[in-house]
Scaffold this motif. Structure first.
Motif, mmCIF file in Angstrom:
data_model
loop_
_atom_site.group_PDB
_atom_site.id
_atom_site.type_symbol
_atom_site.label_atom_id
_atom_site.label_comp_id
_atom_site.label_asym_id
_atom_site.label_seq_id
_atom_site.Cartn_x
_atom_site.Cartn_y
_atom_site.Cartn_z
ATOM 1 N N ALA A 1 -8.199 6.182 1.857
ATOM 2 C CA ALA A 1 -8.616 4.922 1.221
ATOM 3 C C ALA A 1 -9.070 3.894 2.248
ATOM 4 C CB ALA A 1 -7.444 4.362 0.424
ATOM 5 N N ARG B 1 -1.866 14.202 -2.051
ATOM 6 C CA ARG B 1 -0.503 13.808 -1.688
ATOM 7 C C ARG B 1 0.185 14.909 -0.898
ATOM 8 N NH1 ARG B 1 -1.571 9.508 -1.881
ATOM 9 N NH2 ARG B 1 -0.737 7.757 -3.051
ATOM 10 N N ASN C 1 -10.452 2.894 -4.781
ATOM 11 C CA ASN C 1 -10.687 3.706 -3.588
ATOM 12 C C ASN C 1 -11.175 5.120 -3.907
ATOM 13 O OD1 ASN C 1 -8.350 5.090 -4.337
ATOM 14 N ND2 ASN C 1 -7.027 3.892 -2.980
ATOM 15 N N ARG D 1 0.471 -2.269 -6.394
ATOM 16 C CA ARG D 1 0.194 -1.190 -5.452
ATOM 17 C C ARG D 1 -1.311 -1.187 -5.209
ATOM 18 N NH1 ARG D 1 -1.447 2.301 -2.210
ATOM 19 N NH2 ARG D 1 -0.877 4.497 -2.384
ATOM 20 N N ALA D 2 -1.721 -1.601 -4.003
ATOM 21 C CA ALA D 2 -3.152 -1.662 -3.696
ATOM 22 C C ALA D 2 -3.653 -0.255 -3.395
ATOM 23 C CB ALA D 2 -3.392 -2.601 -2.520
ATOM 24 N N GLY D 3 -3.830 0.536 -4.442
ATOM 25 C CA GLY D 3 -4.249 1.925 -4.338
ATOM 26 C C GLY D 3 -3.968 2.610 -5.660
ATOM 27 N N VAL D 4 -4.069 3.953 -5.657
ATOM 28 C CA VAL D 4 -3.876 4.700 -6.913
ATOM 29 C C VAL D 4 -2.426 5.145 -7.076
ATOM 30 C CG1 VAL D 4 -4.625 6.700 -8.269
ATOM 31 C CG2 VAL D 4 -6.171 5.701 -6.600
ATOM 32 N N GLY D 5 -1.940 5.965 -6.117
ATOM 33 C CA GLY D 5 -0.651 6.638 -6.283
ATOM 34 C C GLY D 5 0.510 5.654 -6.252
ATOM 35 N N HIS E 1 -3.429 9.561 6.749
ATOM 36 C CA HIS E 1 -3.571 8.966 5.406
ATOM 37 C C HIS E 1 -4.691 7.904 5.401
ATOM 38 C CE1 HIS E 1 -1.160 8.292 1.466
ATOM 39 N NE2 HIS E 1 -2.434 8.033 1.272
ATOM 40 N N ARG F 1 0.889 -1.170 0.000
ATOM 41 C CA ARG F 1 0.000 0.000 0.000
ATOM 42 C C ARG F 1 0.925 1.218 0.000
ATOM 43 N NH1 ARG F 1 -4.514 -0.831 4.469
ATOM 44 N NH2 ARG F 1 -4.882 1.380 4.040
ATOM 45 N N SER F 2 0.592 2.262 0.771
ATOM 46 C CA SER F 2 1.454 3.440 0.687
ATOM 47 C C SER F 2 2.612 3.366 1.682
ATOM 48 C CB SER F 2 0.635 4.716 0.927
ATOM 49 O OG SER F 2 -0.058 4.607 2.149
HETATM 50 O O1 LIG Z 1 -2.719 2.621 0.795
HETATM 51 C C1 LIG Z 1 -3.469 3.478 1.272
HETATM 52 O O2 LIG Z 1 -4.212 3.301 2.216
HETATM 53 C C2 LIG Z 1 -3.505 4.855 0.612
HETATM 54 C C3 LIG Z 1 -3.797 4.786 -0.832
HETATM 55 C C4 LIG Z 1 -3.885 6.112 -1.509
HETATM 56 O O3 LIG Z 1 -2.961 7.014 -1.075
HETATM 57 C C5 LIG Z 1 -3.802 5.940 -2.996
HETATM 58 O O4 LIG Z 1 -3.071 6.676 -3.656
HETATM 59 O O5 LIG Z 1 -4.510 5.072 -3.500
#
Ligand SMILES: O=C(O)CC[C@@H](O)C(=O)O
Ligand SMILES: NC(=O)c1ccc[n+]([C@@H]2O[C@H](COP(=O)([O-])OP(=O)(O)OC[C@H]3O[C@@H](n4cnc5c(N)ncnc54)[C@H](O)[C@@H]3O)[C@@H](O)[C@H]2O)c1
Length: 527
Positions: A282, A230, A96, A69-73, A279, A48-49
């Motif tokens: 999500a 971010r 998310n 990467r379980a998320g976007v960024g 943070h 994740r992050s």
């Molecule tokens: O992993 C997380 O909980 C944050 C994810 C979030 O920052 C994203 O970019 O998807």
């Protein structure tokens, strides 16, 4: 069984999916040094992050095939290093979205009504109603920086709350903004007019400290700012100063320049009008299930040799599109390999022409497959679908694409032309039925050959005796011919011959073939 490391807390549903095809180790408290030490053991990592996949960490992951990467960024992943090493990086672009948008709206409401501070005060034994008189969002201006997935959802909810929505997004079309009922404006206008400003853009070198002292100065007095995108897009020192001076009425931050936020960060000392969350954008049950499933499925697929649907460093393909393109990807790779071997030396330009039924298909994966084939004789297993474009660019290979839907010899075909320091070569290939690959022209001479491991190609004058002489020479050297095809454009003109041979050509034989009278060139190809 391949091995997958899960180094941040991931929903169990994701672990279950990974366990279908791999041994899964969940280790969520690794130090950067421990991570580097154990990464060589793993074929995939899911994060994740929290986990920082630096250049050094990725380079240690010598067996990594995929980073999920379980998320976007993906700003915690050194994507260029992964790409150079041929590692696919995938994310969950939409899993998310709603969670992050709802957190933003919750922050906006909390800022307006001092909910965290009022809660703390009441639990501290007080009954203080005076200190917490808030403001309404109704009829206020909301300025959204970055009108992508999250920004758009925030916009639509804000409109239903009666807010006027302004947005700044230089990459968004006016039509899209109009459809969302949002006024697309310049950054300066947004900063001057907004009562609330919320950020929903990625952190890049262009967006770092986008909100700084200079831009805060032109904002309305009493503006409220929310950042659930971010850390580092806002200059934390500048906003802390603006809170202290009263210029900004409130700020809500979910993300920080350094995460976890330092224990002694000045932001922690600010008053009730500053809301900080660790943070959590999500962090909903639904989003965590969505991103875990989305990313675990992609890791499982890539480990099974299937494509990823949302890779950030290779063209992602939906399974239905991939099913349709798969035989063409194999065809393009074979043709790239063939034309590269015919070109012999350095290739400067590769033209990829999509013909017939695939003329209107997504070209990028086909181009990447052709480049992979072109580079594979030189780079072997070091080139793959992830790094083929970069490797080609680094070698100065310029790629052009053309399309011709009117070519109807086969339902769909691919024509490659390579220009290099030894001249120009071209090949065409098509599919017989759904997936049988055929080479259908070489240097514009029509043929119909099923490619095999070893092939001998000659360019020669179409005259009696030549084919016999080549055949006898091969026989003398005990090379067995499996099949033979000749293509010519006119009788007794130039011709091409393709021999599928069972064995590699003994050394020196090619030279003898080239010296046969009437043969202008000859090539041995190994596919
Ligand atoms: O992993 C997380 O909980 C944050 C994810 C979030 O920052 C994203 O970019 O998807
Ligand atoms: N807090 C969290 O837990 C959390 C959760 C999910 C996403 N995020 C972050 O939220 C942000 C937005 O995510 P998304 O899914 O909406 O992404 P998105 O890609 O759908 O939208 C981003 C938008 O920003 C725009 N943009 C890019 N550069 C810009 C610039 N210089 N100025 C103005 N606009 C610019 C793009 O055109 C795009 O429309 C990302 O940074 C993401 O990492 C945070």
């Amino acid at each position: 069984m391949p091995k997958v490391l899960v180094s941040d807390p991931i929903d169990q549903v994701g672990i279950d999916i990974l366990s279908q095809v791999a041994t899964v180790d969940v280790k969520t408290t690794l130090s950067p040094e421990e991570l580097i030490q154990i990464l060589p053991e793993y074929d995939a990592i899911m994060i994740r992050s929290g986990t920082k996949l630096t250049k050094e960490a990725i380079e240690a992951g010598k067996n990594l095939k995929i980073i999920g990467r379980a998320g976007v960024g993906v700003d915690n992943v050194d994507v260029p290093t992964a790409t150079r090493m041929g590692i696919v990086v995938v994310n969950s672009p939409e899993g998310n979205t709603i969670a992050a948008a709802e957190h933003t709206l919750a922050m906006m409401m909390s800022l307006s009504r001092f909910i965290p501070a009022a809660n703390q005060s009441l639990k501290g034994g007080k009954w203080d109603r005076k200190s917490f008189t808030g403001v309404e969002v109704y009829k206020k201006n909301l300025g959204i920086l970055g009108l992508g997935k999250i920004g758009s959802h925030v916009a639509s909810v804000a409109k239903s709350l009666g807010m006027r929505v302004l947005a700044y997004d230089p990459f968004l079309t006016a039509e899209r903004a109009e459809k969302l009922g949002v006024n697309l404006v310049d950054l300066e206008i947004l900063l001057r007019e907004a009562d609330y400003i919320t950020l929903h853009l990625p952190k890049t070198k262009d967006t770092a400290h986008l909100i700084n002292a200079e831009r805060i100065a032109i904002m309305k007095d009493g503006v409220r700012i929310i950042n659930c995108a971010r850390g580092g897009i806002i200059d934390e020192v500048a906003i802390a100063d603006a809170i202290k001076s009263g210029k900004i009425a409130g700020i809500a931050l979910d993300v920080f320049e350094n995460e976890p936020l330092e224990a002694d960060s000045g932001l922690r000392e600010l008053g009730d009008n500053v809301i900080l969350t660790p943070h959590l954008g999500a962090s909903t049950e639904e989003a965590q299930t969505n991103v875990a499933v989305d990313v675990a499925e992609q890791i499982r697929d890539v480990l099974l040799g299937l494509p990823a649907r949302s890779a950030v460093n290779i063209p992602g393909l939906r399974p239905d599109v991939w099913q349709k393109l798969k035989p063409y990807l194999q065809l393009a790779e074979m043709l790239g390999n063939l034309v590269g071997q015919l070109a012999g030396g350095r290739v400067d330009t590769l033209n990829v022409k999509l013909q017939g039924e695939i003329a209107n298909s997504e070209s990028q994966p086909i181009v990447v497959a052709a480049l992979k084939g072109l580079l594979s004789p030189a780079l072997r297993e070091r080139v793959n679908f992830v790094n083929a474009s970069i490797e080609a660019k680094e070698r100065g290979i310029h790629v052009t694409e053309t399309r011709d839907p009117s070519v109807e010899d086969y339902s769909g075909s691919i024509h490659l032309t390579a220009h290099g320091n030894q001249g120009q070569q071209s090949v065409t290939g098509a599919l017989l039925g759904k997936s049988e690959i055929r080479i259908t022209s070489i240097n514009e001479f029509p043929i119909n050959v099923a490619p095999t491991h070893y092939m001998l190609l000659t360019l020669h004058r179409d005259m009696p005796g030549i084919i016999g002489r080549i055949g006898s020479l091969l026989g003398n050297f005990n090379v067995n011919i499996a099949s033979m095809q000749v293509g010519r454009r006119m009788v007794r003109g130039e011709a091409v011959m393709v021999l599928n041979i069972d064995d590699p050509l003994p050394s020196g034989l090619l030279d003898e073939i080239v010296h046969i009278q009437g043969v202008t060139d000859a090539f041995v190809v190994k596919l």
